[in-house]
Design a protein around this motif. Structure first.
Motif, PDB file in Angstrom:
ATOM      1  N   THR A 370      55.341 -23.070  67.871  1.00  0.00           N
ATOM      2  CA  THR A 370      56.488 -22.188  68.055  1.00  0.00           C
ATOM      3  C   THR A 370      57.307 -22.180  66.766  1.00  0.00           C
ATOM      4  OG1 THR A 370      57.914 -23.970  68.865  1.00  0.00           O
ATOM      5  CG2 THR A 370      56.580 -22.788  70.502  1.00  0.00           C
ATOM      6  N   LEU A 371      58.245 -21.240  66.660  1.00  0.00           N
ATOM      7  CA  LEU A 371      59.116 -21.192  65.480  1.00  0.00           C
ATOM      8  C   LEU A 371      59.881 -22.502  65.311  1.00  0.00           C
ATOM      9  CD1 LEU A 371      60.643 -17.593  65.509  1.00  0.00           C
ATOM     10  CD2 LEU A 371      59.164 -18.586  63.765  1.00  0.00           C
ATOM     11  N   LEU A 372      60.336 -23.063  66.420  1.00  0.00           N
ATOM     12  CA  LEU A 372      61.101 -24.305  66.333  1.00  0.00           C
ATOM     13  C   LEU A 372      60.229 -25.447  65.839  1.00  0.00           C
ATOM     14  CD1 LEU A 372      63.849 -25.616  66.788  1.00  0.00           C
ATOM     15  CD2 LEU A 372      63.156 -26.120  69.141  1.00  0.00           C
ATOM     16  N   GLU A 373      59.001 -25.534  66.298  1.00  0.00           N
ATOM     17  CA  GLU A 373      58.078 -26.584  65.841  1.00  0.00           C
ATOM     18  C   GLU A 373      57.754 -26.426  64.365  1.00  0.00           C
ATOM     19  OE1 GLU A 373      55.771 -27.231  70.124  1.00  0.00           O
ATOM     20  OE2 GLU A 373      54.908 -25.946  68.574  1.00  0.00           O
ATOM     21  N   LEU A 374      57.608 -25.187  63.913  1.00  0.00           N
ATOM     22  CA  LEU A 374      57.368 -24.943  62.487  1.00  0.00           C
ATOM     23  C   LEU A 374      58.561 -25.408  61.656  1.00  0.00           C
ATOM     24  CD1 LEU A 374      55.715 -21.398  62.299  1.00  0.00           C
ATOM     25  CD2 LEU A 374      54.722 -23.561  61.534  1.00  0.00           C
ATOM     26  N   ALA A 375      59.767 -25.078  62.115  1.00  0.00           N
ATOM     27  CA  ALA A 375      60.967 -25.445  61.364  1.00  0.00           C
ATOM     28  C   ALA A 375      61.150 -26.955  61.334  1.00  0.00           C
ATOM     29  CB  ALA A 375      62.189 -24.772  61.985  1.00  0.00           C
ATOM     30  N   GLU A 376      60.858 -27.619  62.437  1.00  0.00           N
ATOM     31  CA  GLU A 376      61.022 -29.075  62.501  1.00  0.00           C
ATOM     32  C   GLU A 376      60.064 -29.800  61.562  1.00  0.00           C
ATOM     33  OE1 GLU A 376      62.604 -29.527  67.125  1.00  0.00           O
ATOM     34  OE2 GLU A 376      60.453 -29.649  66.667  1.00  0.00           O
ATOM     35  N   GLY A 377      58.966 -29.167  61.232  1.00  0.00           N
ATOM     36  CA  GLY A 377      58.001 -29.800  60.345  1.00  0.00           C
ATOM     37  C   GLY A 377      58.143 -29.392  58.898  1.00  0.00           C
ATOM     38  N   SER A 378      59.262 -28.767  58.523  1.00  0.00           N
ATOM     39  CA  SER A 378      59.445 -28.318  57.139  1.00  0.00           C
ATOM     40  C   SER A 378      60.786 -28.799  56.604  1.00  0.00           C
ATOM     41  CB  SER A 378      59.343 -26.787  57.064  1.00  0.00           C
ATOM     42  OG  SER A 378      60.295 -26.187  57.918  1.00  0.00           O
ATOM     43  N   SER A 379      61.145 -28.325  55.402  1.00  0.00           N
ATOM     44  CA  SER A 379      62.338 -28.834  54.714  1.00  0.00           C
ATOM     45  C   SER A 379      63.580 -28.007  55.032  1.00  0.00           C
ATOM     46  CB  SER A 379      62.093 -28.835  53.199  1.00  0.00           C
ATOM     47  OG  SER A 379      61.746 -27.544  52.758  1.00  0.00           O
ATOM     48  N   VAL A 380      63.766 -27.694  56.307  1.00  0.00           N
ATOM     49  CA  VAL A 380      64.942 -26.921  56.725  1.00  0.00           C
ATOM     50  C   VAL A 380      65.615 -27.632  57.896  1.00  0.00           C
ATOM     51  CG1 VAL A 380      64.199 -24.666  55.851  1.00  0.00           C
ATOM     52  CG2 VAL A 380      63.409 -25.435  58.093  1.00  0.00           C
ATOM     53  N   ALA A 381      65.825 -28.933  57.742  1.00  0.00           N
ATOM     54  CA  ALA A 381      66.361 -29.747  58.836  1.00  0.00           C
ATOM     55  C   ALA A 381      67.752 -29.282  59.266  1.00  0.00           C
ATOM     56  CB  ALA A 381      66.398 -31.220  58.416  1.00  0.00           C
ATOM     57  N   MET A 382      68.625 -28.952  58.293  1.00  0.00           N
ATOM     58  CA  MET A 382      69.986 -28.546  58.629  1.00  0.00           C
ATOM     59  C   MET A 382      69.982 -27.216  59.378  1.00  0.00           C
ATOM     60  SD  MET A 382      73.196 -29.057  58.706  1.00  0.00           S
ATOM     61  CE  MET A 382      73.509 -30.410  57.571  1.00  0.00           C
ATOM     62  N   ALA A 383      69.197 -26.261  58.904  1.00  0.00           N
ATOM     63  CA  ALA A 383      69.123 -24.968  59.575  1.00  0.00           C
ATOM     64  C   ALA A 383      68.559 -25.119  60.984  1.00  0.00           C
ATOM     65  CB  ALA A 383      68.256 -24.004  58.770  1.00  0.00           C
ATOM     66  N   THR A 384      67.537 -25.965  61.140  1.00  0.00           N
ATOM     67  CA  THR A 384      66.950 -26.187  62.460  1.00  0.00           C
ATOM     68  C   THR A 384      67.995 -26.736  63.424  1.00  0.00           C
ATOM     69  OG1 THR A 384      64.807 -26.649  61.415  1.00  0.00           O
ATOM     70  CG2 THR A 384      65.088 -27.351  63.693  1.00  0.00           C
ATOM     71  N   LYS A 385      68.765 -27.707  62.948  1.00  0.00           N
ATOM     72  CA  LYS A 385      69.830 -28.303  63.774  1.00  0.00           C
ATOM     73  C   LYS A 385      70.837 -27.229  64.192  1.00  0.00           C
ATOM     74  CE  LYS A 385      73.569 -31.728  63.260  1.00  0.00           C
ATOM     75  NZ  LYS A 385      74.693 -30.804  63.038  1.00  0.00           N
ATOM     76  N   LEU A 386      71.206 -26.355  63.278  1.00  0.00           N
ATOM     77  CA  LEU A 386      72.188 -25.320  63.582  1.00  0.00           C
ATOM     78  C   LEU A 386      71.631 -24.265  64.538  1.00  0.00           C
ATOM     79  CD1 LEU A 386      73.796 -24.847  60.045  1.00  0.00           C
ATOM     80  CD2 LEU A 386      74.803 -25.984  62.044  1.00  0.00           C
ATOM     81  N   PHE A 387      70.344 -23.928  64.386  1.00  0.00           N
ATOM     82  CA  PHE A 387      69.731 -22.985  65.329  1.00  0.00           C
ATOM     83  C   PHE A 387      69.809 -23.534  66.751  1.00  0.00           C
ATOM     84  CE2 PHE A 387      67.137 -21.191  61.682  1.00  0.00           C
ATOM     85  CZ  PHE A 387      67.707 -19.932  61.746  1.00  0.00           C
ATOM     86  N   VAL A 388      69.528 -24.827  66.895  1.00  0.00           N
ATOM     87  CA  VAL A 388      69.575 -25.448  68.224  1.00  0.00           C
ATOM     88  C   VAL A 388      71.009 -25.481  68.750  1.00  0.00           C
ATOM     89  CG1 VAL A 388      69.183 -27.595  69.497  1.00  0.00           C
ATOM     90  CG2 VAL A 388      67.489 -26.810  67.819  1.00  0.00           C
ATOM     91  N   GLU A 389      71.959 -25.891  67.891  1.00  0.00           N
ATOM     92  CA  GLU A 389      73.358 -25.965  68.304  1.00  0.00           C
ATOM     93  C   GLU A 389      73.930 -24.585  68.638  1.00  0.00           C
ATOM     94  OE1 GLU A 389      75.490 -27.987  65.261  1.00  0.00           O
ATOM     95  OE2 GLU A 389      74.639 -29.963  65.744  1.00  0.00           O
ATOM     96  N   ALA A 390      73.364 -23.555  68.037  1.00  0.00           N
ATOM     97  CA  ALA A 390      73.833 -22.187  68.303  1.00  0.00           C
ATOM     98  C   ALA A 390      73.268 -21.624  69.602  1.00  0.00           C
ATOM     99  CB  ALA A 390      73.466 -21.281  67.135  1.00  0.00           C
TER     100      ALA A 390
END
Length: 542
Positions: A370-390
């Motif tokens: 999924t998009l979230l799994e892809l993001a969690e496995g790359s160098s966008v940790a802060m953006a991933t956290k914000l997507f979840v919090e949003a």
């Protein structure tokens, strides 16, 4: 007429030279200057601290490593030659003797001993033309005790049958051992399977030929590094009877791939064990097993298009899978590796249509994530956290066709907290359709989940974004309004870089110009002016 004959003769010579096998190309390389006057000497690359050697040439020994282990270069007599005291190199051809005596000459003394015990001596001393894939002494010593005991306790049947399976009733030189070929052995016509790899390595049933082309009066001997056994099952049959592969068996049936592993072919399967599947979170595993497309992608990602025995690998090499992407297959010492990880627990389980290597970790391709799994496995940790919090998790884990524009961690300044403006900003970093970088073009308008329009600018004078230029996305309001930008901390907005006006043409997608050029050093115009400039300069069809 003479000219025609000379031309045809030259063509024939060139054709013969061009048709050398990979093994012969390694063996017959031009030796170093210090060895040009030394006849019949072959270079060997030996792994330090072991007896493991490979025929080599200057291209292969450049890094002085095999499977990440340091090597040293030694020189030995080429196959079929021997030294003479007081003479340079190996000027003398070995005297031709029968196969039984040749086994002693090449050091395969255990095979010679077992040949006598099994009453094979008379056959391989007499007339005929045989090929004997003779296991080395170390190969016999490496056999599990229970298997060796079973062979030597019944020499007239079991041991004789085992030795006959190592023989072919015709003379086969290394040149004739073509990649993917098979030959009927002298044990019930069961076939032995040959692979002749581009790096010069030759295998028979995945056993490496370590001393090829030892000629005899009644045939030829190739010394191999393991005792080989007859193959009767295809790969699907092997998976069907192994309890450790029960989950894989179920997944293959659900994806409709069992026929692939039953049909003819030369595949390599990296088979995840039950343990490998158990390591995956239940939610992720159930999602993939319930999605036919994702499941098929996952399983095809574990299958190589070509057969790769463990002994054919000497360094990391990208290899294409049935899924369409590549795996890096390599080695580290005695271990095979996948994408740099030593996860292979059992090697070289041979089927009639390929080879299986067992792995203890499931390989999940990007296309099955999924998009979230892809993001969690790359160098966008802060953006991933914000997507979840949003509150966007449902969008990033669902089945919608979306595209995430994920800022890198360094795009954020200081601490970032979730606010209504930040939530809106993160919503506008997700496009309403699935877009690869190749499908983006200059002037294209895209809509986000937040309803805002993004416009794509593609410039050739900045080398970024997968070698196709810089993609600058501005948050545009309704026509006639100023571009909007939510307040509060967040990702820094990229500045658009102006096209080179001196060239009098619009920047082209898919090209890049040296970032150090004069055009790239000019001060870019105001973002709003740049956006307005390009509103009337879109490619046709937009």
């Amino acid at each position: 007429m003479k000219v025609c004959v000379l031309v045809l003769g030259l063509s024939l010579v060139l054709t013969v030279c061009m048709a050398r096998s990979p093994y012969q190309a390694v063996l017959q390389h031009i030796p170093p200057k210090s060895c040009t006057q030394i006849p019949n000497v072959c270079a060997m690359q030996q792994i330090k601290g072991t007896n493991k050697k490979y025929f080599t040439n200057c291209k292969q020994w450049y890094h002085r490593k095999i499977c990440s282990q340091p090597t040293m270069i030694t020189y030995e007599c080429c196959p079929g030659y021997e030294k003479i005291p007081g003479e340079k190199g190996c000027p003398a051809a070995l005297p031709l003797v029968n196969i039984y005596n040749t086994l002693g000459v090449v050091g395969a003394t255990t095979t010679k001993m077992y040949s006598e015990r099994a009453q094979l001596k008379e056959e391989i001393e007499g007339p005929g033309s045989f090929t004997f894939f003779a296991p080395s002494n170390e190969a016999w010593a490496a056999l599990p005790t229970e298997i060796l005991d079973a062979l030597v306790s019944n020499v007239n049947i079991e041991l004789l049958n085992a030795l006959h399976y190592h023989m072919v009733n015709r003379r086969l030189t290394s040149e004739e051992l073509k990649h993917g070929s098979s030959f009927a052995s002298m044990y019930q016509d069961s076939h032995v399977h040959i692979h002749h790899y581009s790096n010069g390595i030759i295998t028979v049933n995945c056993a490496r030929l370590i001393k090829p082309d030892q000629h005899a009066t009644n045939g030829i001997v190739h010394v191999v590094d393991r005792v080989i056994t007859a193959i009767s099952n295809d790969m699907q049959s092997i998976i069907d009877i192994d309890d450790d592969l029960e989950t894989l068996r179920t997944a293959l049936a659900a994806a409709g791939l069992t026929s692939v592993l039953q049909n003819e072919g030369q595949y390599t399967v990296f088979a995840p064990t039950n343990e490998a599947f158990e390591k995956i979170p239940a939610e992720t595993l159930n999602r993939i097993l319930g999605d036919p497309v994702a499941l098929k992608d996952l399983l095809n990602y574990h299958i190589l298009k070509n057969m790769q025995c463990a002994e054919s690998i000497v360094s990391g090499t990208p290899m294409e899978t049935l899924q369409g992407t590549v795996l890096e297959v390599g080695c580290d010492g005695n271990q095979m590796t996948l994408n740099g990880k030593a996860i292979i627990t059992k090697k070289d389980q041979l089927g009639t249509n390929g080879v299986i290597h067992y792995i203890n970790e499931l390989l999940i391709p990007d296309s099955a994530k999924t998009l979230l799994e892809l993001a969690e496995g790359s160098s966008v940790a802060m953006a991933t956290k914000l997507f979840v919090e949003a509150g966007l998790t449902s969008h990033l884990t669902g089945s919608e066709a979306l595209t995430m524009l994920a800022p890198l961690d360094e795009a954020f300044k200081g601490s970032v907290t979730m606010t209504p403006d930040m939530r809106k900003l993160m919503t506008n970093h997700i496009l309403k359709e699935q877009m690869s970088s190749k499908s983006l073009y200059h002037g294209q308008e895209l809509e986000t989940l937040g309803g805002l329009k993004l416009r794509v600018f593609v410039y050739r004078n900045v080398r970024t974004f997968s070698h196709v230029g810089l993609f600058t996305c501005l948050l545009l309001g309704e026509p006639g309004q100023d571009p909007q930008r939510p307040a509060g901390p967040g990702p820094r907005q990229p500045r658009p870089v102006a096209a080179n006006p001196a060239r009098g043409r619009r920047p082209r997608a898919g090209t890049a110009q040296d970032p150090g050029s004069q055009a790239s050093k000019r001060q870019p115009p105001h973002p709003q002016a740049e956006a307005q400039h390009h509103q009337g300069n879109r490619p046709p069809g937009t």
